[in-house]
Design an enzyme around this catalytic site. Structure first.
Site, mmCIF file in Angstrom:
data_model
loop_
_atom_site.group_PDB
_atom_site.id
_atom_site.type_symbol
_atom_site.label_atom_id
_atom_site.label_comp_id
_atom_site.label_asym_id
_atom_site.label_seq_id
_atom_site.Cartn_x
_atom_site.Cartn_y
_atom_site.Cartn_z
ATOM 1 N N GLU A 67 5.669 4.552 -0.147
ATOM 2 C CA GLU A 67 6.377 4.331 1.126
ATOM 3 C C GLU A 67 5.471 3.736 2.197
ATOM 4 O O GLU A 67 5.964 3.274 3.236
ATOM 5 C CB GLU A 67 7.015 5.637 1.618
ATOM 6 N N HIS A 100 1.194 6.792 -2.335
ATOM 7 C CA HIS A 100 2.335 6.785 -1.416
ATOM 8 C C HIS A 100 2.948 5.393 -1.333
ATOM 9 O O HIS A 100 2.584 4.588 -0.470
ATOM 10 C CB HIS A 100 1.893 7.254 -0.030
ATOM 11 N N CYS A 114 3.184 11.852 -4.684
ATOM 12 C CA CYS A 114 2.066 12.704 -4.270
ATOM 13 C C CYS A 114 2.341 14.166 -4.643
ATOM 14 O O CYS A 114 2.262 14.518 -5.804
ATOM 15 C CB CYS A 114 1.759 12.520 -2.788
#
Length: 241
Positions: free
Chosen positions: A209, A207, A107
Site C-alpha cells: 500500500e 507494505h 506484514c
C-alpha cells in the site's frame, strides 16, 4: 480488510473507532476491488457470517501478534497485544482457508497466516546474525530488494525480484506444514509465504500500500477473487446481480 478498534478523536468526539490507514483502501480500489472494513465485531457476527459476504480477505498490517498465540513468551520489544484483533483475525484466516477464499496478508497479516496454521515467529529480527534494516525510525519505512522463488504466486505477480517498502521487526520463523517461503530479503529473512495448492493464500512482510504505482500484488488477489466467482457462482445468480 481487517482493522483495529481504537479510540479516536474527531472534533468533540473521543470514541472507539474502526481504524485503518487509508492507503489500504486506495490499494484495493485502484486494483479494481471494493474495500469492506472488518473490525473485531465484539459480539454477534462470526467469521462464517462475514466471509459469506465477501470475495477475498486482506489481513492488514499492525501490532505484533501476541507470542502466547504460538506458545512463546513475548519479547521485551513486543507491542502490547491487541487481543481482540488477534482472536478475530486468526478465526477469519482459518475460516477463509477452510473455504478456499482468496487471501492476502500484509506484514502482520503474513504473520497471522503463519500462526493460524501452527507456525512461529522471530520476535525481534535485529537479534538475528547479519540482519539488515527492515525498518528505520518510528514511522520510517526501509527499502530493500526481495528475492522471489521462481514459479511462486509472488514471483508471477511481480515478474521476479522487486524493491519493496517494509516496516517490521518480527517475521516468520518456523513454517507450518503446507505453507512455504516464496520471497526472502537479502539477509535471508522470510519476506513472502504462500499456501501450497491451487488457491490464492499469500502473505508478504512488505507494505504494497506504500507504493500505489505498483498494484500487481493486489491485482493478483482481485483476479483470484473474480476467477473464483466465475467458477462457483451460478449464471442465473450473476444475471440477477
Amino acid at each position: 480488510m481487517t482493522t483495529y478498534v481504537e479510540r479516536a478523536r474527531q472534533g468533540v468526539w473521543d470514541v472507539p473507532a474502526a481504524y485503518l490507514q487509508y492507503a489500504y483502501v486506495e490499494l484495493v480500489t485502484h486494483a479494481g476491488g471494493v474495500p469492506v472494513l472488518l473490525p473485531p465485531p465484539g459480539v454477534g457476527a462470526t467469521p462464517v457470517d462475514v466471509l459469506d459476504r465477501v470475495d477475498a480477505l486482506v489481513l492488514s498490517g499492525g501490532r505484533d501478534v501476541d507470542a502466547r498465540r504460538y506458545g512463546a513468551e513475548p519479547h521485551a520489544t513486543a507491542d502490547p497485544p491487541a487481543t481482540d484483533r488477534d482472536e478475530w483475525e486468526l478465526a477469519l484466516t482459518r475460516e477463509a482457508l477452510d473455504r478456499g477464499l482468496p487471501l492476502l496478508g500484509i506484514c502482520r497479516g503474513a504473520q497471522v497466516l503463519a500462526v493460524a496454521l501452527g507456525g512461529t515467529l522471530v520476535q525481534h529480527v535485529p537479534d538475528l546474525p547479519a540482519a539488515g534494516a527492515h525498518k528505520h525510525g518510528p514511522g520510517e519505512f526501509a527499502t530493500h530488494t526481495v528475492r522471489t522463488v521462481d514459479g511462486s504466486r509472488v514471483a508471477t505477480a511481480l515478474g521476479g525480484d522487486a524493491v519493496v517498502s517494509c516496516y517490521h521487526h518480527q517475521a516468520v520463523e518456523r513454517l507450518p506444514e503446507g505453507l512455504r517461503a516464496t520471497a526472502y530479503a537479502e539477509d535471508g529473512v522470510v519476506e513472502g509465504v504462500e499456501l501450497d495448492g491451487e488457491g490464492f493464500a499469500v502473505g508478504v512482510q512488505w507494505h504494497p500500500e506504500q507504493t500505489l504505482d505498483d498494484l500487481r500484488l493486489m491485482q493478483s488477489l482481485v483476479a483470484a477473487a473474480r476467477d473464483q466467482w466465475d467458477r462457483t457462482i451460478p449464471r442465473t445468480m450473476k444475471e440477477k446481480v
